[in-house]
Design a protein around this motif. Structure first.
Motif, mmCIF file in Angstrom:
data_model
loop_
_atom_site.group_PDB
_atom_site.id
_atom_site.type_symbol
_atom_site.label_atom_id
_atom_site.label_comp_id
_atom_site.label_asym_id
_atom_site.label_seq_id
_atom_site.Cartn_x
_atom_site.Cartn_y
_atom_site.Cartn_z
ATOM 1 N N GLN A 156 47.133 35.922 58.214
ATOM 2 C CA GLN A 156 48.316 36.470 58.879
ATOM 3 C C GLN A 156 48.654 35.712 60.156
ATOM 4 O OE1 GLN A 156 48.176 41.060 58.595
ATOM 5 N NE2 GLN A 156 46.047 40.442 58.265
ATOM 6 N N ASP A 157 47.860 34.674 60.433
ATOM 7 C CA ASP A 157 48.083 33.826 61.604
ATOM 8 C C ASP A 157 49.152 32.793 61.261
ATOM 9 O OD1 ASP A 157 47.815 31.648 63.525
ATOM 10 O OD2 ASP A 157 45.900 32.547 64.112
ATOM 11 N N MET A 158 50.170 32.662 62.089
ATOM 12 C CA MET A 158 51.289 31.766 61.779
ATOM 13 C C MET A 158 50.853 30.311 61.611
ATOM 14 S SD MET A 158 53.220 31.666 65.496
ATOM 15 C CE MET A 158 54.449 30.526 64.876
ATOM 16 N N ARG A 159 49.706 29.945 62.182
ATOM 17 C CA ARG A 159 49.223 28.570 62.033
ATOM 18 C C ARG A 159 48.769 28.277 60.608
ATOM 19 N NH1 ARG A 159 44.619 28.634 66.465
ATOM 20 N NH2 ARG A 159 44.501 30.781 65.633
ATOM 21 N N ASP A 166 49.075 34.991 50.174
ATOM 22 C CA ASP A 166 48.773 36.415 50.217
ATOM 23 C C ASP A 166 47.350 36.676 50.713
ATOM 24 O OD1 ASP A 166 48.454 39.126 49.814
ATOM 25 O OD2 ASP A 166 49.368 39.131 47.825
ATOM 26 N N LYS A 167 47.224 37.497 51.725
ATOM 27 C CA LYS A 167 45.904 37.802 52.310
ATOM 28 C C LYS A 167 44.971 38.492 51.314
ATOM 29 C CE LYS A 167 47.236 42.289 54.290
ATOM 30 N NZ LYS A 167 47.352 43.085 55.537
ATOM 31 N N LYS A 168 45.530 39.124 50.289
ATOM 32 C CA LYS A 168 44.704 39.830 49.299
ATOM 33 C C LYS A 168 43.772 38.878 48.545
ATOM 34 C CE LYS A 168 48.050 43.550 48.466
ATOM 35 N NZ LYS A 168 48.928 44.200 47.463
ATOM 36 N N LYS A 169 44.127 37.598 48.495
ATOM 37 C CA LYS A 169 43.306 36.625 47.780
ATOM 38 C C LYS A 169 41.952 36.392 48.451
ATOM 39 C CE LYS A 169 46.247 33.202 47.821
ATOM 40 N NZ LYS A 169 46.833 31.860 47.547
ATOM 41 N N TYR A 170 41.848 36.797 49.701
ATOM 42 C CA TYR A 170 40.657 36.465 50.478
ATOM 43 C C TYR A 170 39.751 37.660 50.745
ATOM 44 C CZ TYR A 170 43.658 32.470 51.025
ATOM 45 O OH TYR A 170 44.481 31.411 50.755
ATOM 46 N N VAL A 171 40.086 38.798 50.155
ATOM 47 C CA VAL A 171 39.298 40.008 50.351
ATOM 48 C C VAL A 171 38.845 40.522 48.993
ATOM 49 C CG1 VAL A 171 39.249 42.341 51.295
ATOM 50 C CG2 VAL A 171 40.651 40.590 52.398
ATOM 51 N N GLY A 172 37.548 40.653 48.791
ATOM 52 C CA GLY A 172 37.036 41.123 47.514
ATOM 53 C C GLY A 172 37.673 42.431 47.086
ATOM 54 N N SER A 173 37.836 42.611 45.778
ATOM 55 C CA SER A 173 38.526 43.783 45.237
ATOM 56 C C SER A 173 37.883 45.102 45.644
ATOM 57 C CB SER A 173 38.569 43.698 43.706
ATOM 58 O OG SER A 173 39.293 42.572 43.287
ATOM 59 N N PHE A 174 36.596 45.084 45.959
ATOM 60 C CA PHE A 174 35.889 46.317 46.286
ATOM 61 C C PHE A 174 35.497 46.406 47.763
ATOM 62 C CE2 PHE A 174 35.155 45.309 41.818
ATOM 63 C CZ PHE A 174 35.522 46.508 41.205
ATOM 64 N N HIS A 175 35.995 45.480 48.581
ATOM 65 C CA HIS A 175 35.551 45.423 49.975
ATOM 66 C C HIS A 175 35.869 46.700 50.745
ATOM 67 C CE1 HIS A 175 34.394 43.829 53.826
ATOM 68 N NE2 HIS A 175 35.605 44.056 54.316
ATOM 69 N N TYR A 176 37.033 47.257 50.530
ATOM 70 C CA TYR A 176 37.431 48.459 51.261
ATOM 71 C C TYR A 176 37.209 49.736 50.449
ATOM 72 C CZ TYR A 176 39.510 45.446 54.811
ATOM 73 O OH TYR A 176 39.696 44.526 55.807
ATOM 74 N N SER A 177 36.514 49.617 49.343
ATOM 75 C CA SER A 177 36.235 50.787 48.516
ATOM 76 C C SER A 177 35.149 51.653 49.155
ATOM 77 C CB SER A 177 35.784 50.357 47.112
ATOM 78 O OG SER A 177 35.316 51.473 46.379
ATOM 79 N N ALA A 178 35.339 52.958 49.136
ATOM 80 C CA ALA A 178 34.330 53.885 49.642
ATOM 81 C C ALA A 178 33.245 54.142 48.612
ATOM 82 C CB ALA A 178 34.992 55.207 50.036
ATOM 83 N N ARG A 179 33.518 53.760 47.369
ATOM 84 C CA ARG A 179 32.563 53.995 46.268
ATOM 85 C C ARG A 179 32.639 52.827 45.280
ATOM 86 N NH1 ARG A 179 35.807 56.542 42.351
ATOM 87 N NH2 ARG A 179 34.138 57.814 41.484
#
Length: 286
Positions: A156-159, A166-179
């Motif tokens: 999300q940094d303009m540089r 898309d930032k979603k490409k860099y965060v594992g699918s389960f990273h923010y999962s509570a379970r």
């Protein structure tokens, strides 16, 4: 930047984790004598040195990776005409090549699927490639705050945003999962797998940040670095290392109740905590 030789020199963490899981499931794997696939094989060293030896001597293996450079290196360095070859495959493709459908007796994947932003399509493709009644064993990073959250911020940094997308490409699918374990198990069962094992495990390592990030950024997800100028690329790497260390130290201090760390400025010898998902599942016979 894609650099197979550099990846091999720094991939001890991946190799050790793969060896541990392979040993854990060795009793189930030793009788596999058919056609196998290793998804996200990278340079091919783990495929040859860790996976192939544990299988029945009659088993054959295809290592697949999305990066042509990695596959070319793997074939030249580790390829074996009798038992082991490497091919290019995007496991998230919506048009799975016919030659892979219902052809495999077992599918492996280690430290690769966390970069798949369409995780359902990924597992649907794995299901399609397996023969009825055959199995898969995967290990994927679930949660890793220092890496995923650093990259999410940098996307999300303009540089860097125009290069990273898309930032979603860099965060594992389960990273923010509570379970995460339950979410993965439900996904696999919804696709049609019979899940024999699914676990969510805490891990840590004290590897040098520079070496670890050199390995990480040699993967396909970071191909955008090739489009940057030299100066911007070095700036990106330095910023990633800074943020990675900052988050790693903060998480470590939080676990210690904000106790003072003697080496917190450099992050020296502070372990990077992360979690992994391990699943052993079988395609339904019908």
């Amino acid at each position: 930047m894609v650099n197979p030789e550099q990846y091999v020199s720094f991939d001890n963490i991946c190799k050790n984790n793969a060896s541990h899981i392979i040993n854990e499931f060795a009793k189930d794997l030793k009788n596999i004598s058919g056609k196998c696939m290793d998804i996200g094989c990278g340079p091919g060293d783990i495929t040859r040195d860790v996976l192939l030896p544990v299988l029945n001597s009659k088993a054959t293996m295809i290592g697949t990776d999305i990066m042509e450079d990695m596959v070319e290196y793997a074939n030249k360095t580790y390829g074996d005409k009798e038992r082991l070859e490497f091919e290019v495959l995007d496991i998230q493709t919506k048009k799975l090549p016919e030659k892979y459908i219902s052809k495999f007796d077992h599918i492996f994947s280690f430290h690769a699927l966390q970069w798949c932003y369409d995780i359902r399509q990924t597992f649907e493709n794995i299901y399609c490639m397996l023969r009825p009644g055959k199995t898969m064993l995967i290990l994927s990073i679930a949660q890793q705050a220092p890496l995923f959250e650093s990259l999410e911020t940098m996307a999300q940094d303009m540089r860097y945003a125009s290069y990273m997308g898309d930032k979603k490409k860099y965060v594992g699918s389960f990273h923010y999962s509570a379970r995460p374990r339950e979410d993965l198990k439900e996904l696999l069962e919804d696709i049609g797998f019979q899940v024999h094992h699914c676990s969510h495990r805490e891990m840590s390592n004290c590897v040098c940040t520079e070496k670890y990030l050199s390995m990480v950024t040699s993967q396909y997800t970071f191909a955008f670095l090739n489009k940057m100028t030299h100066n911007l690329r070095e700036e990106f790497k330095n910023e990633l290392a800074r943020m990675f260390t900052e988050i790693k130290v903060k998480k470590y201090r939080d676990r210690l109740g904000n106790s003072k760390l003697h080496d917190e400025k450099k992050g020296t010898n502070i372990p990077a905590q992360y979690t992994v998902l391990v699943a052993y599942a079988q395609k339904n016979v019908s």
